[in-house]
Design a protein around this motif. Structure first.
Motif, PDB file in Angstrom:
ATOM      1  N   LEU A   1       0.829  -1.187   0.000  1.00  0.00           N
ATOM      2  CA  LEU A   1       0.000   0.000   0.000  1.00  0.00           C
ATOM      3  C   LEU A   1       0.878   1.257   0.000  1.00  0.00           C
ATOM      4  O   LEU A   1       0.576   2.224  -0.694  1.00  0.00           O
ATOM      5  CB  LEU A   1      -0.937  -0.016   1.201  1.00  0.00           C
ATOM      6  N   LEU A   2       1.949   1.234   0.781  1.00  0.00           N
ATOM      7  CA  LEU A   2       2.849   2.389   0.779  1.00  0.00           C
ATOM      8  C   LEU A   2       3.426   2.634  -0.611  1.00  0.00           C
ATOM      9  O   LEU A   2       3.536   3.774  -1.052  1.00  0.00           O
ATOM     10  CB  LEU A   2       3.984   2.189   1.785  1.00  0.00           C
ATOM     11  N   GLN A   3       3.805   1.583  -1.291  1.00  0.00           N
ATOM     12  CA  GLN A   3       4.378   1.739  -2.638  1.00  0.00           C
ATOM     13  C   GLN A   3       3.356   2.343  -3.597  1.00  0.00           C
ATOM     14  O   GLN A   3       3.727   3.117  -4.478  1.00  0.00           O
ATOM     15  CB  GLN A   3       4.884   0.402  -3.177  1.00  0.00           C
ATOM     16  N   GLU A   4       2.084   2.021  -3.451  1.00  0.00           N
ATOM     17  CA  GLU A   4       1.048   2.585  -4.313  1.00  0.00           C
ATOM     18  C   GLU A   4       0.934   4.096  -4.126  1.00  0.00           C
ATOM     19  O   GLU A   4       0.541   4.804  -5.037  1.00  0.00           O
ATOM     20  CB  GLU A   4      -0.312   1.947  -4.019  1.00  0.00           C
ATOM     21  N   HIS A   5       1.260   4.575  -2.952  1.00  0.00           N
ATOM     22  CA  HIS A   5       1.153   5.996  -2.628  1.00  0.00           C
ATOM     23  C   HIS A   5       2.544   6.618  -2.451  1.00  0.00           C
ATOM     24  O   HIS A   5       2.706   7.580  -1.705  1.00  0.00           O
ATOM     25  CB  HIS A   5       0.310   6.182  -1.363  1.00  0.00           C
ATOM     26  N   THR A  30      11.392  -1.487   8.038  1.00  0.00           N
ATOM     27  CA  THR A  30      12.574  -1.656   7.198  1.00  0.00           C
ATOM     28  C   THR A  30      12.395  -0.962   5.852  1.00  0.00           C
ATOM     29  O   THR A  30      13.322  -0.304   5.354  1.00  0.00           O
ATOM     30  CB  THR A  30      12.878  -3.158   6.992  1.00  0.00           C
ATOM     31  N   LEU A  31      11.223  -1.075   5.256  1.00  0.00           N
ATOM     32  CA  LEU A  31      10.939  -0.388   3.994  1.00  0.00           C
ATOM     33  C   LEU A  31      11.100   1.120   4.147  1.00  0.00           C
ATOM     34  O   LEU A  31      11.721   1.779   3.307  1.00  0.00           O
ATOM     35  CB  LEU A  31       9.518  -0.723   3.521  1.00  0.00           C
ATOM     36  N   LEU A  32      10.570   1.684   5.225  1.00  0.00           N
ATOM     37  CA  LEU A  32      10.691   3.119   5.478  1.00  0.00           C
ATOM     38  C   LEU A  32      12.144   3.517   5.709  1.00  0.00           C
ATOM     39  O   LEU A  32      12.604   4.545   5.202  1.00  0.00           O
ATOM     40  CB  LEU A  32       9.825   3.508   6.678  1.00  0.00           C
ATOM     41  N   GLU A  33      12.870   2.706   6.450  1.00  0.00           N
ATOM     42  CA  GLU A  33      14.287   2.986   6.707  1.00  0.00           C
ATOM     43  C   GLU A  33      15.102   2.948   5.418  1.00  0.00           C
ATOM     44  O   GLU A  33      15.935   3.831   5.177  1.00  0.00           O
ATOM     45  CB  GLU A  33      14.870   1.964   7.687  1.00  0.00           C
ATOM     46  N   GLU A  34      14.879   1.937   4.604  1.00  0.00           N
ATOM     47  CA  GLU A  34      15.620   1.813   3.347  1.00  0.00           C
ATOM     48  C   GLU A  34      15.340   2.986   2.411  1.00  0.00           C
ATOM     49  O   GLU A  34      16.240   3.477   1.737  1.00  0.00           O
ATOM     50  CB  GLU A  34      15.301   0.488   2.661  1.00  0.00           C
ATOM     51  N   ALA A  35      14.097   3.425   2.376  1.00  0.00           N
ATOM     52  CA  ALA A  35      13.751   4.575   1.535  1.00  0.00           C
ATOM     53  C   ALA A  35      14.513   5.813   1.996  1.00  0.00           C
ATOM     54  O   ALA A  35      15.069   6.563   1.174  1.00  0.00           O
ATOM     55  CB  ALA A  35      12.239   4.827   1.578  1.00  0.00           C
ATOM     56  N   ALA A  36      14.586   6.031   3.302  1.00  0.00           N
ATOM     57  CA  ALA A  36      15.325   7.177   3.836  1.00  0.00           C
ATOM     58  C   ALA A  36      16.822   7.019   3.571  1.00  0.00           C
ATOM     59  O   ALA A  36      17.496   7.981   3.183  1.00  0.00           O
ATOM     60  CB  ALA A  36      15.053   7.321   5.328  1.00  0.00           C
ATOM     61  N   PHE A  37      17.348   5.828   3.752  1.00  0.00           N
ATOM     62  CA  PHE A  37      18.772   5.565   3.500  1.00  0.00           C
ATOM     63  C   PHE A  37      19.133   5.885   2.052  1.00  0.00           C
ATOM     64  O   PHE A  37      20.198   6.423   1.773  1.00  0.00           O
ATOM     65  CB  PHE A  37      19.099   4.104   3.818  1.00  0.00           C
ATOM     66  N   ASN A  38      18.219   5.577   1.146  1.00  0.00           N
ATOM     67  CA  ASN A  38      18.453   5.820  -0.282  1.00  0.00           C
ATOM     68  C   ASN A  38      18.156   7.260  -0.700  1.00  0.00           C
ATOM     69  O   ASN A  38      18.175   7.582  -1.883  1.00  0.00           O
ATOM     70  CB  ASN A  38      17.636   4.839  -1.129  1.00  0.00           C
ATOM     71  N   GLY A  39      17.873   8.119   0.279  1.00  0.00           N
ATOM     72  CA  GLY A  39      17.659   9.529   0.001  1.00  0.00           C
ATOM     73  C   GLY A  39      16.284   9.883  -0.524  1.00  0.00           C
ATOM     74  O   GLY A  39      16.060  10.969  -1.040  1.00  0.00           O
ATOM     75  N   ARG A  40      15.356   8.949  -0.389  1.00  0.00           N
ATOM     76  CA  ARG A  40      14.003   9.178  -0.882  1.00  0.00           C
ATOM     77  C   ARG A  40      12.980   8.694   0.145  1.00  0.00           C
ATOM     78  O   ARG A  40      12.213   7.754  -0.113  1.00  0.00           O
ATOM     79  CB  ARG A  40      13.834   8.441  -2.211  1.00  0.00           C
ATOM     80  N   PRO A  41      12.976   9.327   1.320  1.00  0.00           N
ATOM     81  CA  PRO A  41      12.037   8.876   2.351  1.00  0.00           C
ATOM     82  C   PRO A  41      10.592   9.086   1.917  1.00  0.00           C
ATOM     83  O   PRO A  41      10.304   9.954   1.089  1.00  0.00           O
ATOM     84  CB  PRO A  41      12.379   9.759   3.550  1.00  0.00           C
ATOM     85  N   PHE A  42       9.725   8.286   2.463  1.00  0.00           N
ATOM     86  CA  PHE A  42       8.297   8.476   2.214  1.00  0.00           C
ATOM     87  C   PHE A  42       7.881   9.800   2.835  1.00  0.00           C
ATOM     88  O   PHE A  42       8.394  10.206   3.878  1.00  0.00           O
ATOM     89  CB  PHE A  42       7.486   7.331   2.826  1.00  0.00           C
ATOM     90  N   ARG A  43       6.960  10.480   2.183  1.00  0.00           N
ATOM     91  CA  ARG A  43       6.452  11.767   2.676  1.00  0.00           C
ATOM     92  C   ARG A  43       5.288  11.485   3.623  1.00  0.00           C
ATOM     93  O   ARG A  43       4.170  11.260   3.183  1.00  0.00           O
ATOM     94  CB  ARG A  43       6.025  12.636   1.505  1.00  0.00           C
ATOM     95  N   ILE A  44       5.597  11.495   4.906  1.00  0.00           N
ATOM     96  CA  ILE A  44       4.604  11.182   5.924  1.00  0.00           C
ATOM     97  C   ILE A  44       4.609  12.315   6.940  1.00  0.00           C
ATOM     98  O   ILE A  44       5.659  12.664   7.496  1.00  0.00           O
ATOM     99  CB  ILE A  44       4.921   9.848   6.630  1.00  0.00           C
ATOM    100  N   GLY A  45       3.428  12.886   7.184  1.00  0.00           N
ATOM    101  CA  GLY A  45       3.329  13.964   8.156  1.00  0.00           C
ATOM    102  C   GLY A  45       3.685  13.494   9.553  1.00  0.00           C
ATOM    103  O   GLY A  45       4.542  14.059  10.224  1.00  0.00           O
ATOM    104  N   MET A  46       3.023  12.426  10.020  1.00  0.00           N
ATOM    105  CA  MET A  46       3.281  11.896  11.358  1.00  0.00           C
ATOM    106  C   MET A  46       3.036  10.400  11.368  1.00  0.00           C
ATOM    107  O   MET A  46       2.029   9.931  10.831  1.00  0.00           O
ATOM    108  CB  MET A  46       2.358  12.561  12.390  1.00  0.00           C
ATOM    109  N   VAL A  47       3.960   9.675  11.953  1.00  0.00           N
ATOM    110  CA  VAL A  47       3.796   8.236  12.174  1.00  0.00           C
ATOM    111  C   VAL A  47       3.393   8.063  13.630  1.00  0.00           C
ATOM    112  O   VAL A  47       4.080   8.550  14.539  1.00  0.00           O
ATOM    113  CB  VAL A  47       5.098   7.458  11.898  1.00  0.00           C
ATOM    114  N   TYR A  48       2.262   7.423  13.853  1.00  0.00           N
ATOM    115  CA  TYR A  48       1.804   7.116  15.204  1.00  0.00           C
ATOM    116  C   TYR A  48       2.030   5.631  15.455  1.00  0.00           C
ATOM    117  O   TYR A  48       1.621   4.794  14.644  1.00  0.00           O
ATOM    118  CB  TYR A  48       0.319   7.438  15.365  1.00  0.00           C
TER     119      TYR A  48
END
Length: 76
Positions: A1-5, A30-48
């Motif tokens: 779902l994250l990849q779709e958005h 891990t998916l979120l961490e890898e995206a940030a490591f690769n310089g392209r973090p997911f655009r998320i306002g707040m993670v709860y």
């Protein structure tokens, strides 16, 4: 779902550490961490992070905070 958005701003993302049985949210973390490591973090306002597992919840908070995601621990 994250990849779709992938290129959409996600206002809020709610994560629960324990998903039942032996499953946890750690593959998503891990998916979120890898995206940030690769310089392209997911655009998320707040993670709860909400979980009855305090150690698991703290692991998620610590991991995502390290990669500059805005994270809050939600408590009941």
């Amino acid at each position: 779902l994250l990849q779709e958005h992938r290129d959409t701003l996600i206002d809020e993302l709610w994560l629960d550490h324990d998903l039942g049985g032996d499953d946890s949210i750690l593959p998503v973390v891990t998916l979120l961490e890898e995206a940030a490591f690769n310089g392209r973090p997911f655009r998320i306002g707040m993670v709860y992070v909400h979980s009855a597992n305090p150690t698991g919840a703290e692991t998620v908070v610590r991991s995502l905070t390290r990669w500059n995601y805005q994270v809050r621990r939600a408590t009941a």
